[in-house]
Design a protein around this motif. Sequence first.
Motif, PDB file in Angstrom:
ATOM      1  N   THR A 157       0.845  -1.192   0.000  1.00  0.00           N
ATOM      2  CA  THR A 157       0.000   0.000   0.000  1.00  0.00           C
ATOM      3  C   THR A 157       0.883   1.246   0.000  1.00  0.00           C
ATOM      4  OG1 THR A 157      -0.161  -0.021   2.433  1.00  0.00           O
ATOM      5  CG2 THR A 157      -1.897  -1.144   1.185  1.00  0.00           C
ATOM      6  N   PHE A 158       0.468   2.259  -0.791  1.00  0.00           N
ATOM      7  CA  PHE A 158       1.216   3.498  -0.948  1.00  0.00           C
ATOM      8  C   PHE A 158       0.294   4.658  -0.560  1.00  0.00           C
ATOM      9  CE2 PHE A 158       2.604   0.313  -3.964  1.00  0.00           C
ATOM     10  CZ  PHE A 158       3.976   0.266  -3.741  1.00  0.00           C
ATOM     11  N   ARG A 159       0.662   5.350   0.500  1.00  0.00           N
ATOM     12  CA  ARG A 159      -0.205   6.371   1.087  1.00  0.00           C
ATOM     13  C   ARG A 159      -0.242   7.631   0.220  1.00  0.00           C
ATOM     14  NH1 ARG A 159       0.231  10.801   4.587  1.00  0.00           N
ATOM     15  NH2 ARG A 159      -1.394  10.948   6.180  1.00  0.00           N
ATOM     16  N   LEU A 160      -1.452   8.068  -0.145  1.00  0.00           N
ATOM     17  CA  LEU A 160      -1.653   9.335  -0.844  1.00  0.00           C
ATOM     18  C   LEU A 160      -2.179  10.392   0.115  1.00  0.00           C
ATOM     19  CD1 LEU A 160      -3.263   8.113  -4.192  1.00  0.00           C
ATOM     20  CD2 LEU A 160      -0.847   8.556  -3.697  1.00  0.00           C
ATOM     21  N   THR A 161      -3.213  10.036   0.872  1.00  0.00           N
ATOM     22  CA  THR A 161      -3.794  10.890   1.906  1.00  0.00           C
ATOM     23  C   THR A 161      -4.160   9.997   3.081  1.00  0.00           C
ATOM     24  OG1 THR A 161      -6.129  10.651   1.262  1.00  0.00           O
ATOM     25  CG2 THR A 161      -4.816  12.292   0.047  1.00  0.00           C
ATOM     26  N   PRO A 162      -4.555  10.549   4.231  1.00  0.00           N
ATOM     27  CA  PRO A 162      -4.989   9.688   5.339  1.00  0.00           C
ATOM     28  C   PRO A 162      -6.159   8.776   4.979  1.00  0.00           C
ATOM     29  CG  PRO A 162      -4.558  11.901   6.140  1.00  0.00           C
ATOM     30  CD  PRO A 162      -4.471  11.961   4.639  1.00  0.00           C
ATOM     31  N   GLU A 163      -6.964   9.153   3.964  1.00  0.00           N
ATOM     32  CA  GLU A 163      -8.141   8.363   3.599  1.00  0.00           C
ATOM     33  C   GLU A 163      -7.937   7.510   2.355  1.00  0.00           C
ATOM     34  OE1 GLU A 163      -8.351  11.764   4.009  1.00  0.00           O
ATOM     35  OE2 GLU A 163      -8.968  11.593   6.118  1.00  0.00           O
ATOM     36  N   LEU A 164      -6.875   7.712   1.588  1.00  0.00           N
ATOM     37  CA  LEU A 164      -6.752   7.042   0.296  1.00  0.00           C
ATOM     38  C   LEU A 164      -5.344   6.498   0.086  1.00  0.00           C
ATOM     39  CD1 LEU A 164      -8.137   6.381  -2.421  1.00  0.00           C
ATOM     40  CD2 LEU A 164      -7.286   8.575  -3.275  1.00  0.00           C
ATOM     41  N   ASP A 165      -5.276   5.222  -0.321  1.00  0.00           N
ATOM     42  CA  ASP A 165      -4.016   4.570  -0.674  1.00  0.00           C
ATOM     43  C   ASP A 165      -4.121   4.015  -2.085  1.00  0.00           C
ATOM     44  OD1 ASP A 165      -3.059   4.999   1.875  1.00  0.00           O
ATOM     45  OD2 ASP A 165      -3.530   2.976   2.581  1.00  0.00           O
ATOM     46  N   LEU A 166      -2.996   3.911  -2.744  1.00  0.00           N
ATOM     47  CA  LEU A 166      -2.855   3.041  -3.906  1.00  0.00           C
ATOM     48  C   LEU A 166      -2.310   1.704  -3.420  1.00  0.00           C
ATOM     49  CD1 LEU A 166      -1.285   5.399  -6.608  1.00  0.00           C
ATOM     50  CD2 LEU A 166      -3.676   4.723  -6.370  1.00  0.00           C
ATOM     51  N   TYR A 167      -2.637   0.616  -4.118  1.00  0.00           N
ATOM     52  CA  TYR A 167      -2.107  -0.669  -3.691  1.00  0.00           C
ATOM     53  C   TYR A 167      -1.703  -1.512  -4.890  1.00  0.00           C
ATOM     54  CZ  TYR A 167      -6.434  -3.192  -4.898  1.00  0.00           C
ATOM     55  OH  TYR A 167      -7.483  -3.764  -5.558  1.00  0.00           O
ATOM     56  N   ALA A 168      -0.741  -2.402  -4.641  1.00  0.00           N
ATOM     57  CA  ALA A 168      -0.322  -3.417  -5.605  1.00  0.00           C
ATOM     58  C   ALA A 168      -0.331  -4.751  -4.871  1.00  0.00           C
ATOM     59  CB  ALA A 168       1.074  -3.112  -6.144  1.00  0.00           C
ATOM     60  N   ASP A 169      -1.083  -5.707  -5.394  1.00  0.00           N
ATOM     61  CA  ASP A 169      -1.330  -6.969  -4.707  1.00  0.00           C
ATOM     62  C   ASP A 169      -0.880  -8.128  -5.598  1.00  0.00           C
ATOM     63  OD1 ASP A 169      -2.254  -8.999  -3.100  1.00  0.00           O
ATOM     64  OD2 ASP A 169      -4.231  -8.109  -2.763  1.00  0.00           O
TER      65      ASP A 169
ATOM     66  N   GLY B  45      -4.862  -1.030  -7.634  1.00  0.00           N
ATOM     67  CA  GLY B  45      -6.116  -0.316  -7.452  1.00  0.00           C
ATOM     68  C   GLY B  45      -6.031   0.721  -6.364  1.00  0.00           C
ATOM     69  N   GLY B  46      -7.196   1.150  -5.902  1.00  0.00           N
ATOM     70  CA  GLY B  46      -7.297   2.158  -4.859  1.00  0.00           C
ATOM     71  C   GLY B  46      -7.951   1.594  -3.619  1.00  0.00           C
ATOM     72  N   MET B  47      -7.563   2.133  -2.455  1.00  0.00           N
ATOM     73  CA  MET B  47      -8.084   1.679  -1.166  1.00  0.00           C
ATOM     74  C   MET B  47      -8.566   2.894  -0.368  1.00  0.00           C
ATOM     75  SD  MET B  47      -6.079  -0.512   1.794  1.00  0.00           S
ATOM     76  CE  MET B  47      -5.899  -1.918   0.686  1.00  0.00           C
ATOM     77  N   LEU B  48      -9.840   2.873   0.015  1.00  0.00           N
ATOM     78  CA  LEU B  48     -10.457   3.975   0.749  1.00  0.00           C
ATOM     79  C   LEU B  48     -10.639   3.580   2.203  1.00  0.00           C
ATOM     80  CD1 LEU B  48     -11.874   6.772   0.689  1.00  0.00           C
ATOM     81  CD2 LEU B  48     -14.013   5.535   0.231  1.00  0.00           C
ATOM     82  N   HIS B  49     -10.151   4.401   3.129  1.00  0.00           N
ATOM     83  CA  HIS B  49     -10.261   4.134   4.558  1.00  0.00           C
ATOM     84  C   HIS B  49     -11.497   4.831   5.126  1.00  0.00           C
ATOM     85  CE1 HIS B  49      -6.241   2.304   4.908  1.00  0.00           C
ATOM     86  NE2 HIS B  49      -5.919   3.159   3.951  1.00  0.00           N
ATOM     87  N   ILE B  50     -12.256   4.104   5.932  1.00  0.00           N
ATOM     88  CA  ILE B  50     -13.501   4.599   6.520  1.00  0.00           C
ATOM     89  C   ILE B  50     -13.304   4.747   8.027  1.00  0.00           C
ATOM     90  CG2 ILE B  50     -15.973   4.185   6.807  1.00  0.00           C
ATOM     91  CD1 ILE B  50     -15.105   4.627   3.926  1.00  0.00           C
ATOM     92  N   GLY B  51     -13.878   5.804   8.588  1.00  0.00           N
ATOM     93  CA  GLY B  51     -13.721   6.034  10.025  1.00  0.00           C
ATOM     94  C   GLY B  51     -12.323   6.519  10.332  1.00  0.00           C
TER      95      GLY B  51
END
Length: 551
Positions: free
Chosen positions: A362-374, A401-407
């Motif tokens: 996972t590659f952090r873009l913002t506290p709520e959004l990451d890019l990922y390679a799996d 893809g993209g990963m969205l963090h909730i809460g």
Amino acid sequence: MIGWNRGWLTAIAAFLVSGGIATAQEQFELGSFFDKWFVQGSAGIHSTTDVRVKGGISGLDKPTLASGAAVGKWFSPQFGARLSLDGARLSMQERKIGFGYVHTDLLWNATNTFSTYRRDRFWEVAPYFHMGFIHEFVSGDRTRVLNNEYAGGIGFMNLFRLHDHVSLTADFRATLLTEDASVVSGIGYTGIATALAGVCYTFGDGVWRTRRQASGRKGELSNGFWDNWFFAFGGGVNGITGIHRWDSRAALAMEASAGKWFSPQFGARLGWQGLRFSRRGTAPVSGVQVTELDGFLQEDFGFAYVHGDFLWNLTNTVSRYREDRGWNLAPYAHMGLLEEYGIGGGGIFATEFAAGAGLLNTFRLTPELDLYADLRGFVLRGAASGDRATGVSLAGSALVGGMLHIGKSVFDSFQSEGTPVREEDRNWAVSANLVDYARLGTVQAGIQYGISRHVSIDVAARLSGRSQRFSAGARWWPWYIYSGWWVKGLAQIENKEEAYGAGFSLGYSLLLSRWLNLDLGIGGWGGRKGTGDRSWFLAPNDITAALMFVF
């Protein structure tokens, strides 16, 4: 009567919601990595049944004795995981069959989710999802293997507290296998019902403490139930092949998943992966698209893989947790159910359990959004790839893809007074290379200063008899200074051979404590040496295994 029922339902719903909110507002100390581990031993009974695709569940066979053992860890008051081994002799279709079931369980403490955690609570119930591998053999002769099957299901573990470290357990489990496990075809699936009772012993500190209760301690805080959830969506390529030859071609894949981090080190997710598989074959199934390529038949068919993953954040385990770290690496184990179907209405022609391992970056873009390679690999039965001769199929995928963090997406640190830890600028570090000190009569020391989050500069000296070496350089830290991997460029002089030049090295700084690191590295350097007619050289530089004190 309707109004009375509605009132009770409203009251129950309000209780559950308020309980969940109360639990979410509590923040508990996560404690040491070695706390909240447990071992279990149990005994009970097993019984099998036939689960027909059409016709429902038949009656249970004669129950037989069974036993089990497990080791696990609670990551928070609500979630945990364990690795278990069950063994028994089953009475199946009037045959005596021995089996061993190795499985992973994702535990959810429903009591602590819907009601505030209490240390002195006597009874807790934890539903769980389990999946693993069953080995069947002829009872009394383990060398006569009948089947090796993936299996999965659900269960309920009840805990009855006797002490902070000791509890009694009552575990009820339902397990589903393919029909091959029953040695009778045409029934659809085989089910196993299990009831076990036993003892659970917890190692380390088995109590969850709030900020106010964590006097004299430091660490991270467990967030609320609704925090640290994430949703991900991506795509890429995948392939499937038999093990005796590579007969796969790359095909497009998509995936969607949802998960939660229970602590900075551990998490879990539920995912769906699907789209197309493409392989070479000679006996196409109805509905599979077939084209001729290089003298072979190329078969294209659809698939869907529903899987559960257990995630281990290796970065946060070997290095201190940082919420602003740019890259995290999380190996994981996954297991699930894979269905293959024909394109254009061919219908489902194979349903297989699958399992394997992967690496989530996972590659952090913002506290709520990451890019990922799996990167993911999994193992299935041979029939999944048409390779029935070897009995094993291999599949793999590469997805981005993209990963969205909730809460709330971060884990707070705390001090003994219950206030968040203020990360002060600890820019200075001194080090001593233990490899140099192993050479008797050699003294080495270095000092570093962090000029930004990712860059530090340093000077070092090594003195040994008539030989002196001095260097100055800069390190780039991809995560954070004095944490994890680093790359260094340096300028260096040595008086023994009148040498001077530049060098390059690569290493890793392992955090042993808040102030102490083990700094590992290796590199080389080159330049000019000698007096008068100087010559060029290229040589390895010192191997580094240094203790680094950060302040």
